[in-house]
Design a protein around this motif. Structure first.
Motif, PDB file in Angstrom:
ATOM      1  N   SER A  28       0.441  -2.179  16.434  1.00  0.00           N
ATOM      2  CA  SER A  28      -0.666  -1.377  15.804  1.00  0.00           C
ATOM      3  C   SER A  28      -0.191   0.030  15.345  1.00  0.00           C
ATOM      4  O   SER A  28      -0.603   0.321  14.055  1.00  0.00           O
ATOM      5  N   GLN A  29       0.881   0.546  15.769  1.00  0.00           N
ATOM      6  CA  GLN A  29       1.717   1.649  15.110  1.00  0.00           C
ATOM      7  C   GLN A  29       2.263   1.292  13.628  1.00  0.00           C
ATOM      8  O   GLN A  29       2.183   2.189  12.771  1.00  0.00           O
ATOM      9  N   ARG A  31       1.319  -1.010  11.714  1.00  0.00           N
ATOM     10  CA  ARG A  31       0.264  -1.202  10.627  1.00  0.00           C
ATOM     11  C   ARG A  31      -0.434  -0.105  10.312  1.00  0.00           C
ATOM     12  O   ARG A  31      -0.734   0.137   9.192  1.00  0.00           O
ATOM     13  N   THR A  32      -0.475   1.056  11.175  1.00  0.00           N
ATOM     14  CA  THR A  32      -1.094   2.122  10.972  1.00  0.00           C
ATOM     15  C   THR A  32      -0.298   3.016   9.907  1.00  0.00           C
ATOM     16  O   THR A  32      -0.354   3.518   8.916  1.00  0.00           O
ATOM     17  N   GLY A  33       1.359   3.011  10.230  1.00  0.00           N
ATOM     18  CA  GLY A  33       2.356   3.702   9.298  1.00  0.00           C
ATOM     19  C   GLY A  33       2.320   3.052   7.828  1.00  0.00           C
ATOM     20  O   GLY A  33       2.192   3.690   6.872  1.00  0.00           O
ATOM     21  N   TRP A  34       2.071   1.587   7.612  1.00  0.00           N
ATOM     22  CA  TRP A  34       1.952   0.989   6.327  1.00  0.00           C
ATOM     23  C   TRP A  34       0.752   1.482   5.721  1.00  0.00           C
ATOM     24  O   TRP A  34       0.549   1.611   4.446  1.00  0.00           O
ATOM     25  N   ALA A  35      -0.392   1.614   6.349  1.00  0.00           N
ATOM     26  CA  ALA A  35      -1.867   2.049   5.870  1.00  0.00           C
ATOM     27  C   ALA A  35      -1.817   3.116   5.296  1.00  0.00           C
ATOM     28  O   ALA A  35      -2.053   3.590   4.298  1.00  0.00           O
ATOM     29  N   LEU A  36      -1.043   3.970   6.248  1.00  0.00           N
ATOM     30  CA  LEU A  36      -0.775   5.629   5.691  1.00  0.00           C
ATOM     31  C   LEU A  36       0.044   5.588   4.602  1.00  0.00           C
ATOM     32  O   LEU A  36       0.075   6.614   3.437  1.00  0.00           O
ATOM     33  N   THR A  38       0.444   3.268   2.201  1.00  0.00           N
ATOM     34  CA  THR A  38       0.130   2.461   0.879  1.00  0.00           C
ATOM     35  C   THR A  38      -0.392   3.444  -0.300  1.00  0.00           C
ATOM     36  O   THR A  38      -0.207   3.057  -1.435  1.00  0.00           O
TER      37      THR A  38
END
Length: 312
Positions: A28-29, A31-36, A38
């Motif tokens: 989850s961390q 995925r959140t990192g990649w989302a931020l 992007t």
């Protein structure tokens, strides 16, 4: 009677297997990192990577905004080094950078050291030095055109107080480029001063006090404590200064248009004229590639000098 001391047995380290909940949290961390990341990655890809690749490809063609174009390989590059205007603009830009960068960095650091002291009206001085940075370059160029005016300008008026003859400044081939350098140095002080001031306020007070206790004078405190602490900031200021000076355009365009003759013709001005006036986009792209290479060389030299200074 001898007594044998037995050593306690060492426990064999056991491999800890992450639990299912911890693995889920880690994923989850990530995925959140990649989302931020992007938005920043999309910005870099659209506005940096794609244009750089396009410039590299176009520099190998004779594209000129028309329907037809052909592949010329390194023909544009060989033509560039026979082009008198390009060679003059490259030399003027390199000379501009060599003069403006070290002088502006030295003045900015000296001013930042002064503004780091407890003096009356410090807020006014900090604001005054930063105003040129946030002022439109066209407005700055217009003001300096009046200052350099041969008939009624402030520069000649000041020199006349000391008995000097009036100068033509921007119209004289001997003083046109140095006059632009003065404006470039003055305009770029604000940003560098703010960066240096923030770095100076982050220097360890404990180290400065220890140097005082050891009997160090002001120069010794600066050379042995403050200067090493400014190393990363110095490199950052150097990189931004290199990129900024090689991209100088609007100042030259408004004040001299590259004249007199081609004495103030700089690289971006030459690229602009080839691309948007002569419509030789492939040729201008080759110039852009050369400019990127020269900027990379300057940054490499700056990095080498920084490492050499850090090892002293």
């Amino acid at each position: 009677m001898s007594t044998t001391l037995e050593r306690p047995a060492l426990d064999t380290p056991r491999k800890v297997t992450p639990s299912k909940d911890s693995r889920t949290l880690l994923r989850s961390q990530v995925r959140t990192g990649w989302a931020l990341l992007t938005p920043a990655l999309l910005h870099s890809g659209i506005f940096i990577v794609i244009p750089v690749v396009a410039v590299l490809v176009l520099s190998l063609t004779d594209y000129s905004f028309g329907d037809t174009w052909s592949w010329v390989g390194f023909g544009n590059y060989s033509d560039l080094f026979r082009d008198v205007d390009f060679l003059a603009s490259l030399w003027h830009t390199v000379l501009y950078a060599i003069v403006v960068i070290p002088i502006s960095m030295a003045i900015s650091l000296a001013v930042a050291i002064g503004l780091n002291q407890k003096i009356r009206g410090i807020g006014f001085f900090r604001t005054a030095f930063y105003i040129p940075t946030v002022t439109a370059t066209v407005a700055i160029a217009t003001i300096w055109l009046w200052i350099y005016n041969p008939g009624s300008g402030l520069a000649n008026g000041f020199l006349s107080l000391f008995g000097f003859a009036p100068n033509r400044w921007l119209a004289d081939p001997a003083t046109a480029l140095p006059s632009l350098m003065v404006v470039g140095i003055w305009q770029g002080l604000g940003t560098k001063i703010i960066i240096y001031l923030a770095a100076l306020q982050g220097v360890s007070r404990d180290l400065l006090e220890s140097a005082d206790l050891d009997g160090a004078n002001r120069w010794q405190r600066f050379r042995n404590v403050t200067w090493p602490a400014l190393g990363p900031v110095q490199f950052f200021v150097l990189i931004t200064s290199i990129v900024g000076t090689f991209q100088v355009f609007d100042l030259v365009y408004v004040m001299t248009r590259g004249g007199p003759g081609s004495e103030t013709r700089v690289l971006v001005l030459d690229i602009y004229q080839n691309a948007f006036q002569d419509l030789k986009l492939g040729y201008a792209s080759a110039e852009t590639v050369i400019m990127m290479i020269v900027i990379a060389l300057f940054i490499g030299v700056g990095r080498f000098l920084q490492k050499a200074d850090a090892n002293d």
